[in-house]
Design a protein around this motif. Structure first.
Motif, PDB file in Angstrom:
ATOM      1  N   LEU A   1      43.772  33.660  47.361  1.00 26.75           N
ATOM      2  CA  LEU A   1      42.602  32.783  47.318  1.00 26.75           C
ATOM      3  C   LEU A   1      41.348  33.540  47.766  1.00 26.75           C
TER       4      LEU A   1
ATOM      5  N   ASN B   1      40.514  36.532  45.271  1.00 28.10           N
ATOM      6  CA  ASN B   1      39.892  36.117  44.005  1.00 28.10           C
ATOM      7  C   ASN B   1      38.481  35.562  44.203  1.00 28.10           C
ATOM      8  N   PHE B   2      38.150  35.128  45.426  1.00 27.81           N
ATOM      9  CA  PHE B   2      36.746  34.812  45.712  1.00 27.81           C
ATOM     10  C   PHE B   2      35.948  36.103  45.846  1.00 27.81           C
TER      11      PHE B   2
ATOM     12  N   THR C   1      36.220  36.378  40.586  1.00 28.28           N
ATOM     13  CA  THR C   1      36.799  35.658  39.456  1.00 28.28           C
ATOM     14  C   THR C   1      36.827  34.153  39.700  1.00 28.28           C
ATOM     15  N   THR C   2      37.117  33.732  40.917  1.00 27.70           N
ATOM     16  CA  THR C   2      37.110  32.297  41.190  1.00 27.70           C
ATOM     17  C   THR C   2      35.691  31.751  41.064  1.00 27.70           C
TER      18      THR C   2
ATOM     19  N   LEU D   1      44.972  26.721  44.200  1.00 26.65           N
ATOM     20  CA  LEU D   1      44.327  26.581  42.895  1.00 26.65           C
ATOM     21  C   LEU D   1      43.306  25.443  42.923  1.00 26.65           C
TER      22      LEU D   1
ATOM     23  N   THR E   1      43.015  30.041  32.853  1.00 28.19           N
ATOM     24  CA  THR E   1      42.732  30.331  34.250  1.00 28.19           C
ATOM     25  C   THR E   1      41.721  31.450  34.365  1.00 28.19           C
TER      26      THR E   1
ATOM     27  N   GLY F   1      40.389  33.443  37.752  1.00 26.20           N
ATOM     28  CA  GLY F   1      40.556  33.513  39.208  1.00 26.20           C
ATOM     29  C   GLY F   1      41.552  32.464  39.654  1.00 26.20           C
ATOM     30  N   ASN F   2      41.155  31.622  40.597  1.00 23.48           N
ATOM     31  CA  ASN F   2      42.029  30.545  41.059  1.00 23.48           C
ATOM     32  C   ASN F   2      41.637  29.198  40.454  1.00 23.48           C
ATOM     33  N   VAL F   3      40.837  29.226  39.398  1.00 20.32           N
ATOM     34  CA  VAL F   3      40.389  27.995  38.746  1.00 20.32           C
ATOM     35  C   VAL F   3      41.139  27.832  37.429  1.00 20.32           C
TER      36      VAL F   3
ATOM     37  N   SER G   1      46.599  33.555  37.996  1.00 24.13           N
ATOM     38  CA  SER G   1      45.690  33.795  39.124  1.00 24.13           C
ATOM     39  C   SER G   1      46.120  35.032  39.908  1.00 24.13           C
TER      40      SER G   1
END
Length: 155
Positions: free
Chosen positions: A9, A12-13, A17-18, A39, A56, A58-60, A83
């Motif tokens: 988490l 990926n921030f 990518t998130t 997610l 997807t 990132g985590n979205v 992710s």
């Protein structure tokens, strides 16, 4: 959420990518909610691209469908694996690599997912894909252009 899912988490921030996934969701006028395993779900995505039930960044996880679409645990596992792919590839480099995977898979099978290594590693079946066999490239080219030949010509 496990410690590793927290690492993903945050990673990926940090690799943006998130953040990119959230921006795409905003542009696509999606509504956001928290999902499991770190997610975020962006439902009601209104743009026509890409053509997928869910995708997807990132985590979205973005989808044109409502929140109930993610009641399928296999689909959520599939999207979570994507992710992790963003995390392992340090972010946005995954996008052009994924496109290469789509092209190679399409040339080999006439299907964008069957031989795409990212979809295979995320588990084709859990993502709702059917594995297609490798076929001669001539057949793939014929299939790709058959729709163009059957279209009426002229105004």
């Amino acid at each position: 959420m496990t410690a590793w899912q927290r690492v993903k988490l945050v990673g990926n921030f940090l690799n943006l990518t998130t953040v990119a996934g959230l921006m795409v969701g905003v542009i696509g006028r999606a509504s956001f909610s928290r999902g499991p395993r770190g997610l975020f779900f962006a439902n009601g995505y209104k743009l026509g691209f890409p053509v997928a039930g869910a995708f997807t960044i990132g985590n979205v996880v973005l989808s044109k469908h409502g929140r109930a679409y993610f009641d399928n645990p296999a689909l959520v596992r599939h999207e979570e694996r994507h992710s992790w792919q963003y995390f392992c590839l340090i972010g946005l480099p995954m996008l052009p690599l994924y496109v290469v995977g789509v092209v190679v898979s399409f040339l080999l099978t006439g299907d964008p997912a069957s031989r795409n290594p990212f979809e295979r590693l995320a588990d084709l079946r859990e993502g709702g894909y059917v594995e297609r066999p490798i076929q001669p490239i001539g057949k793939t080219v014929t299939q790709a252009f058959s729709g163009l030949r059957s279209r009426p010509k002229g105004p």
